[in-house]
Design a protein around this motif. Structure first.
Motif, PDB file in Angstrom:
ATOM      1  N   UNK A  98       4.218  10.299   2.099  1.00 17.68           N
ATOM      2  CA  UNK A  98       4.461  10.284   0.664  1.00 17.68           C
ATOM      3  C   UNK A  98       5.808   9.640   0.357  1.00 17.68           C
ATOM      4  N   UNK A  99       5.812   8.752  -0.604  1.00 16.98           N
ATOM      5  CA  UNK A  99       7.042   8.074  -0.986  1.00 16.98           C
ATOM      6  C   UNK A  99       7.328   6.818  -0.193  1.00 16.98           C
ATOM      7  N   UNK A 100       6.468   6.486   0.752  1.00 21.36           N
ATOM      8  CA  UNK A 100       6.653   5.297   1.578  1.00 21.36           C
ATOM      9  C   UNK A 100       5.574   4.264   1.230  1.00 21.36           C
ATOM     10  N   UNK A 101       5.821   3.020   1.638  1.00 22.20           N
ATOM     11  CA  UNK A 101       4.865   1.943   1.401  1.00 22.20           C
ATOM     12  C   UNK A 101       4.666   1.135   2.670  1.00 22.20           C
ATOM     13  N   UNK A 102       3.593   0.359   2.658  1.00 16.80           N
ATOM     14  CA  UNK A 102       3.245  -0.512   3.784  1.00 16.80           C
ATOM     15  C   UNK A 102       2.962  -1.902   3.234  1.00 16.80           C
ATOM     16  N   UNK A 147       6.354  -0.255   7.214  1.00 20.64           N
ATOM     17  CA  UNK A 147       5.491   0.901   7.404  1.00 20.64           C
ATOM     18  C   UNK A 147       4.748   0.865   8.724  1.00 20.64           C
ATOM     19  N   UNK A 148       3.905   1.848   8.986  1.00 18.78           N
ATOM     20  CA  UNK A 148       3.191   1.951  10.258  1.00 18.78           C
ATOM     21  C   UNK A 148       2.151   0.862  10.425  1.00 18.78           C
ATOM     22  N   UNK A 199       0.832  -1.201   0.000  1.00 16.55           N
ATOM     23  CA  UNK A 199       0.000   0.000   0.000  1.00 16.55           C
ATOM     24  C   UNK A 199       0.865   1.249   0.000  1.00 16.55           C
ATOM     25  N   UNK A 200       0.455   2.249  -0.758  1.00 11.65           N
ATOM     26  CA  UNK A 200       1.095   3.562  -0.682  1.00 11.65           C
ATOM     27  C   UNK A 200       0.067   4.637  -0.364  1.00 11.65           C
ATOM     28  N   UNK A 201      -1.089   4.182   0.175  1.00 11.89           N
ATOM     29  CA  UNK A 201      -2.162   5.104   0.537  1.00 11.89           C
ATOM     30  C   UNK A 201      -2.853   4.572   1.792  1.00 11.89           C
ATOM     31  N   UNK A 202      -3.819   5.319   2.277  1.00 12.35           N
ATOM     32  CA  UNK A 202      -4.560   4.978   3.490  1.00 12.35           C
ATOM     33  C   UNK A 202      -5.962   4.513   3.091  1.00 12.35           C
ATOM     34  N   UNK A 203      -6.203   3.196   2.948  1.00 13.32           N
ATOM     35  CA  UNK A 203      -7.490   2.725   2.422  1.00 13.32           C
ATOM     36  C   UNK A 203      -8.669   2.966   3.348  1.00 13.32           C
TER      37      UNK A 203
END
Length: 216
Positions: free
Chosen positions: A204-208, A141-142, A118-122
């Motif tokens: 931004x620029x991070x992934x999970x 990621x978090x 993921x690179x966004x908050x679903x």
């Protein structure tokens, strides 16, 4: 002193319903009536963390979405990712073990396994899942944000008011590699008190790299 008949504010708080555990076998405690989430505090082995970082960097979108027995997790991940066994041995083994632990507490033979980059908050709003149980682990990621039941205001759910749901408090955030097992709306022992949580913001620029385990 207040005059007779003057209503006093109710300062009593609900009890916390989340617990921290130190080993996977303690997940069986999720069936207690006074528990709606268990957070396994653990740190990832460096080799496992390295493989997770590599997958998060080179795979985009959904990596895996399949229903299978826990012992089939490794082969399903190999097929879906196209990677060679030595490139994800540690990650596949950890996923297999978590799937096994989930199957035991959920009393199911098959498990729905989802691994996603993921690179966004679903799910930006705090909510309770419409399921029985769900297990989540952020390999990179978090981690998932969870609301403490001492302060949560369930009447604010579905209103879009995150601060109101949290009762003015900050959420608890699971750390990278930690595992959270949560009750949903349909869990028989939730009694309307399923775990209130949401996806964390991602810079931004991070992934999970997120693992979700559900009943099929």
């Amino acid at each position: 002193m207040t005059s007779a008949g003057t209503a006093q504010p109710d300062t009593r708080r609900n009890p916390s319903r989340h617990r921290f555990v130190d080993r996977a076998r303690e997940f069986k405690g999720i069936h207690r009536n006074d528990v709606n989430a268990l957070i396994w505090r653990r740190e990832l082995d460096p080799a496992l963390a390295s493989q997770a970082e590599q997958m998060a960097a080179h795979q985009q979108g959904m990596v895996l979405d399949v229903c299978c027995r826990p012992d089939q997790t490794r082969s399903r991940l190999l097929d879906a990712s196209g990677l060679r066994p030595f490139e994800l041995h540690y990650l596949a083994y950890d996923m297999e073990q978590l799937a096994h632990n989930f199957a035991v507490v959920a009393q199911t033979v098959s498990v729905r396994v989802q691994l996603e980059v993921l690179n966004h908050q679903p799910c930006p709003l705090f909510h309770v899942d419409n399921n029985v149980l769900r297990m989540i682990c952020s390999y990179t990621g978090p981690g998932t944000e969870y609301a403490d039941d001492r302060y949560v205001r369930r009447e604010r759910l579905r209103s879009g008011d995150n601060p109101g749901v949290l009762g003015g408090q900050s959420p608890i955030t699971a750390q990278t590699g930690e595992v959270i097992l949560m009750k949903g709306e349909r869990c028989p022992t939730a009694h309307g008190q399923g775990a209130v949580h949401r996806s964390p913001p991602i810079a931004e620029g991070h992934t999970r790299l997120l693992l979700r385990l559900d009943c099929p």
